[in-house]
Design an enzyme around this catalytic site. Structure first.
Site, short mmCIF file in Angstrom:
data_model
loop_
_atom_site.label_atom_id
_atom_site.label_comp_id
_atom_site.label_asym_id
_atom_site.label_seq_id
_atom_site.Cartn_x
_atom_site.Cartn_y
_atom_site.Cartn_z
N HIS A 270 0.83 -1.32 -0.03
CA HIS A 270 -0.01 -0.08 -0.08
C HIS A 270 1.00 1.40 -0.02
O HIS A 270 2.10 1.35 0.27
CB HIS A 270 -0.89 -0.09 1.22
N ASP A 346 -6.47 1.02 5.79
CA ASP A 346 -7.77 0.36 5.82
C ASP A 346 -7.66 -0.66 4.58
O ASP A 346 -8.04 -0.34 3.59
CB ASP A 346 -9.00 1.34 5.63
N ASP A 347 -7.31 -1.83 5.11
CA ASP A 347 -7.20 -2.81 3.79
C ASP A 347 -8.56 -3.21 2.83
O ASP A 347 -8.51 -3.41 1.72
CB ASP A 347 -6.99 -4.10 4.42
N THR A 348 -9.76 -2.83 3.51
CA THR A 348 -10.90 -2.78 2.66
C THR A 348 -10.83 -2.24 1.47
O THR A 348 -11.85 -1.94 0.71
CB THR A 348 -12.14 -2.90 3.57
#
Length: 703
Positions: A270, A346-348
């Site tokens: 990320h 926020d991985d989602t």
């Protein structure tokens, strides 16, 4: 089924009622050797019991990954396997079981295909007590050294060492004994959980884990050891992290195996990942003033060479230069804002397409980067050999902060994301913002809380955004990531992968992620909101959680939970009834256990920002936030490895020490700046060295 179960710090115990008595089974670990022992004992049962113990044999990640061989000699059972991955790194790995005379009949269940042992079975008759000890060796395939263990000795040794690690922490609140006891219990369990994440980072749901997330280890383990003044451990973590930096790009894998399996990792990452190791270095330099660490020689990892370490080593400072170069090379064209890449914390909310990766900006990553740059340049100020680097970073900081204010703030509110369609910076699209007409989501926690923590907001904006958070995002079980969920449309995705694809409601999908709640507490501390700090401190502690969260279902009390999940049957029901989480009209359950940097971060917040004991350039910083409702607060904790009782009196206010005495002697206090309130007080190390005794120290503070 057992009648009772107990989970201890280094043991588990099961009790089975039988024939007017009971059977006790206890498994525990050794402190100094690679050994486990199972004790089986009958109590108030007169007749001997036929007993059979089964043990699955795998020697790999999964069943049938290896051909397992079992040999016996006297009371010793020796187990080896031929798993290809294990053999590459630990060819001598073996296990040895020391059996008990009462349970000495040995048999195996074997696979017809390869004659591999799949299950070991021990049989016998039990009257009284029997023990089975399991040892392991990485160096001698013929025989691991196995000796019986003593439960009382191993358990007391474990507890003594953990008490030493947490500097004999204990806290008392004059007017709230119950919650002080809860914090003392939590300190022990969260330390246990944090060490699991540090040494074997997988939770109950990921048995084959054992990888460090670059972002995770730069926070949980690093912050834990820093708060405990274990700077040697912190430096070890930095060396390990920076050895996994890619020489080709200057950034990191999302996660990596941290031991002999170091070539196993997730290559992409990320957009914020590159910032976290730099923040850890900056915090270390600011805390210790140890600039020699920048001269440490550390290899890189080479993507082109199979993710192996480079043979040549480079100074940590050279690693930092390459890291900053990567950040500069990945700014959105025409701006000084970092591009989103493959996501942020926020991985989602991972981007659904390539255009979003390159032309979107996270409203959270930018204040995090600004905080890191400012901490780093302040720590290096006056170090002439790094002057050019400081000037480069300072210039980038100035330009990034100007673009933060120009682009990310709209109508006085920070945006969750900023999208430049087709790279057009003149007409940006605001997502997760009151002006957002596409996602339906108006407010995002992370950009607001991090902008407060980093002091990127001015005082007025901080107060306005804190009011928004408390109005829109705070729920009985903790603060939520957004004011509503991403809508689930049978898995169709538009902007964000997992938020729009996931059918489950756990972790970030359900929006109460405890890690983010802890950072919210950090923001509350930064603003001096004492009552809110303590209210939120208890919402994510599993011990007797119903007292703090009335709508919480029962959950295990000695494990950190990564989230608090609404008890909805499916995503459609959750989307329609999301408001019930705000009112507490739906129950909430615990999410994933232990697997998180959260326990280490929580402990750091409790010590460094709530109780306010931290260090700057090796001087003591006192910045406690104490609600007057608590009355006098007494903290037992070691300062510079000397036991001390800190007595905090919320007399005139609830923060900022006005006066302090050490062992009855007034000490000089210098106030530090804070953008939102009066700040911390600093005591010079020379003063402390002259007054601290080997024992019996009392540091009294009046707020």
């Amino acid at each position: 089924m057992p009648s009772a179960f107990e989970a201890g710090a280094n043991f588990s115990r099961w009790i089975y009622k039988l024939q007017g008595g009971y059977i006790q089974v206890r498994c525990f670990s050794a402190c100094d050797t690679t050994a486990l022992q199972m004790d089986i004992e009958t109590i108030n049962i007169s007749e001997p019991l036929d007993i059979r113990i089964s043990n699955q044999l795998i020697m790999g990640n999964n069943e049938k990954d290896a051909t397992v061989r079992v040999t016996t000699r006297d009371r010793f059972i020796h187990i080896t396997g031929n798993n290809e991955l294990v053999a590459k790194h630990h060819p001598e790995l073996s296990f040895t079981l020391l059996t008990d005379p009462a349970v000495s009949e040995v048999s195996t269940v074997t696979c017809e295909e390869d004659d591999s042992a799949r299950c070991l079975i021990l049989s016998g008759q039990l009257q009284g007590k029997a023990s089975l000890t399991i040892g392991a060796s990485l160096t001698d395939r013929q025989q691991a050294v196995v000796e019986p263990l003593d439960f009382d000795k191993e358990t007391s040794t474990y507890q003594a060492r953990q008490n030493d690690l947490v500097n004999d922490f204990s806290v008392q609140f004059e007017n709230d004994e119950y919650n002080a006891r809860k914090l003392n219990d939590t300190m022990q369990w969260f330390t246990h959980n944090a060490l699991v994440h540090y040494s074997t980072p997988h939770g109950l749901e990921q048995y084959s884990g054992a990888a460090w997330g670059t972002r995770d280890v730069s926070q949980g383990p690093f912050e834990f050891f820093m708060s405990m003044q274990r700077y040697d451990r912190a430096v070890d973590i930095l060396e390990s992290i920076y050895s996994h930096q890619y020489i080709e790009t200057g950034t990191w894998p999302q996660w990596f195996m941290f031991d002999q399996y170091n070539t196993i990792q997730q290559e992409e990452s990320h957009g914020d990942i590159v910032v976290w190791p730099l923040k850890a270095v900056a915090d270390y330099l600011q805390t210790t003033g140890d600039f020699d660490v920048l001269k440490k020689e550390i290899p890189y990892t080479s993507v082109e060479n199979g993710f192996n370490f480079t043979t040549e080593q480079y100074s940590l400072f050279a690693h930092l230069q390459r890291q900053v170069k990567h950040i500069i090379n990945n700014l959105v064209p025409g701006t000084s804002l970092s591009c989103y890449g493959d996501g942020d914390w926020d991985d989602t909310l991972q981007p659904a397409n390539q255009a979003l990766r390159e032309n979107m900006v996270s409203g959270w990553t930018i204040p995090l980067t600004l905080q890191t740059f400012k901490t780093l340049t302040a720590a290096l100020e006056g170090q002439t050999e790094y002057a050019d680097f400081v000037a480069q970073v300072s210039d980038l900081t100035e330009r990034m902060e100007a673009d933060y204010r120009k682009f990310l703030i709209k109508d006085g509110i920070i945006t969750g994301f900023l999208h430049f369609p087709e790279g057009d910076i003149e007409q940006p699209e605001y997502l997760l913002h009151p002006s957002d007409q596409k996602t339906g989501i108006k407010y995002r926690l992370l950009p607001a809380s991090r902008s407060i923590i980093s002091e990127t907001f001015d005082k007025e904006m901080a107060a306005e955004h804190m009011a928004i958070i408390e109005d829109k995002l705070v729920c009985p079980d903790g603060v939520r990531l957004m004011d509503r969920m991403a809508e689930y449309k049978a898995g169709k995705q538009t902007y964000f992968k997992r938020a729009e694809l996931a059918a489950n409601l756990g972790r970030e999908v359900g929006l109460q992620y405890c890690h983010a709640h802890i950072r919210f507490i950090e923001a509350l501390c930064k603003m001096g909101k004492a009552k809110e700090v303590y209210d939120n401190l208890y919402k994510i502690l599993p011990v007797d959680i119903q007292k703090a969260v009335p709508n919480a279902e029962l959950r295990q009390s000695n494990a950190y939970f990564s989230s608090s999940d609404g008890k909805f049957n499916d995503r459609y029901e959750a989307y329609e009834n999301f408001g019930k989480l705000k009112t507490g009209d739906v129950q909430v359950k615990g999410g994933w256990k232990i697997y998180s940097s959260g326990p280490g971060i929580y402990i750091n917040q409790l010590i460094s920002n709530v109780l306010g004991v931290r260090y700057q350039n090796n001087n003591l910083v006192l910045d406690p936030i104490v609600s007057k409702e608590l009355g006098k607060v007494s903290l037992n904790f070691r300062l510079f490895d000397k036991p001390c009782q800190l007595v905090i009196n919320p007399e005139q206010g609830e923060y900022t020490p006005k006066r302090a005495t050490l062992n009855g002697t007034d000490v000089e206090l210098t106030e530090l700046p804070n953008a939102y309130r009066t700040g911390a007080a600093i005591i010079e190390q020379t003063t402390l060295n002259s007054l601290l005794q080997e024992s019996g120290n009392t540091l009294e503070i009046w707020l």
